[in-house]
Motif scaffolding. Structure first.
Motif, mmCIF file in Angstrom:
data_model
loop_
_atom_site.group_PDB
_atom_site.id
_atom_site.type_symbol
_atom_site.label_atom_id
_atom_site.label_comp_id
_atom_site.label_asym_id
_atom_site.label_seq_id
_atom_site.Cartn_x
_atom_site.Cartn_y
_atom_site.Cartn_z
ATOM 1 N N SER A 16 12.198 -16.558 54.796
ATOM 2 C CA SER A 16 12.900 -15.629 53.745
ATOM 3 C C SER A 16 12.269 -14.057 53.976
ATOM 4 N N GLY A 17 12.252 -13.026 53.202
ATOM 5 C CA GLY A 17 12.216 -11.703 53.401
ATOM 6 C C GLY A 17 12.214 -11.229 54.239
ATOM 7 N N TYR A 18 13.626 -11.863 56.016
ATOM 8 C CA TYR A 18 14.280 -11.424 56.918
ATOM 9 C C TYR A 18 15.353 -10.666 57.066
ATOM 10 N N SER A 19 15.827 -9.102 57.149
ATOM 11 C CA SER A 19 16.128 -8.825 57.014
ATOM 12 C C SER A 19 18.053 -9.359 58.401
ATOM 13 N N ALA A 20 18.474 -9.223 58.074
ATOM 14 C CA ALA A 20 19.884 -9.987 58.512
ATOM 15 C C ALA A 20 20.042 -8.752 59.921
ATOM 16 N N ARG A 21 20.025 -9.460 61.192
ATOM 17 C CA ARG A 21 19.727 -9.300 62.591
ATOM 18 C C ARG A 21 21.423 -9.812 63.254
ATOM 19 N N THR A 22 21.567 -8.781 64.147
ATOM 20 C CA THR A 22 22.694 -9.209 64.894
ATOM 21 C C THR A 22 21.851 -10.472 65.782
ATOM 22 N N TYR A 23 20.988 -11.013 66.809
ATOM 23 C CA TYR A 23 20.597 -11.264 67.396
ATOM 24 C C TYR A 23 19.049 -12.189 66.479
ATOM 25 N N ILE A 24 19.107 -13.444 66.298
ATOM 26 C CA ILE A 24 18.247 -13.818 65.382
ATOM 27 C C ILE A 24 17.448 -15.043 66.748
ATOM 28 N N ARG A 25 16.534 -15.017 67.385
ATOM 29 C CA ARG A 25 15.962 -16.495 68.150
ATOM 30 C C ARG A 25 15.023 -16.854 67.217
#
Length: 125
Positions: free
Chosen positions: A25-34
């Motif tokens: 939670s609290g994580y901004s949407a990104r194209t590349y998430i590992r």
């Protein structure tokens, strides 16, 4: 504020299965998430178990769990899972979820910015 929360740990007999979940939670949407799963047994260093990412960044496993564990992640990068089968007593450890990879080797604990508190997995013989 980014928070990771693991769940799904427990006690099983050797040969059994468990599925761990990690909610972010609290994580901004990104194209590349590992995201990754690590584990740490008493007296041992924290070791990378598996890692995967959205955006086609590859999926990796520690040799000790290949063929037995499967990591997955929803497309939004908000939840990661670790399906564990054919569990062995040596899999007993606290399992941690990690996110926000900074680069380098996927199995290096310092390469991740955010960590959960862990969930205990105990495998009895």
């Amino acid at each position: 504020q980014v928070q990771l929360a693991e769940s799904g740990g427990g006690s099983v007999q050797a040969g059994g299965s468990l599925t761990l979940s990690c909610a972010v939670s609290g994580y901004s949407a990104r194209t590349y998430i590992r995201m990754a799963w690590f584990r740490q047994a008493p007296g041992n260093e924290r070791e990378g178990v598996a890692s995967t990412s959205t955006g086609g960044g590859g999926t990796y496993y520690a040799d000790s769990v290949k063929g037995r564990f499967t990591i997955s992640q929803d497309n939004a990068g908000n939840t990661a899972y670790l399906q564990m089968t054919s569990l062995k007593p040596e899999d007993t450890a606290m399992y941690y979820c990690a996110a926000d990879f900074r680069g380098g080797r996927w199995a290096d604990a310092y390469a991740y910015n955010y960590w959960g508190r862990g969930t205990q997995v105990t495998v009895s013989s």
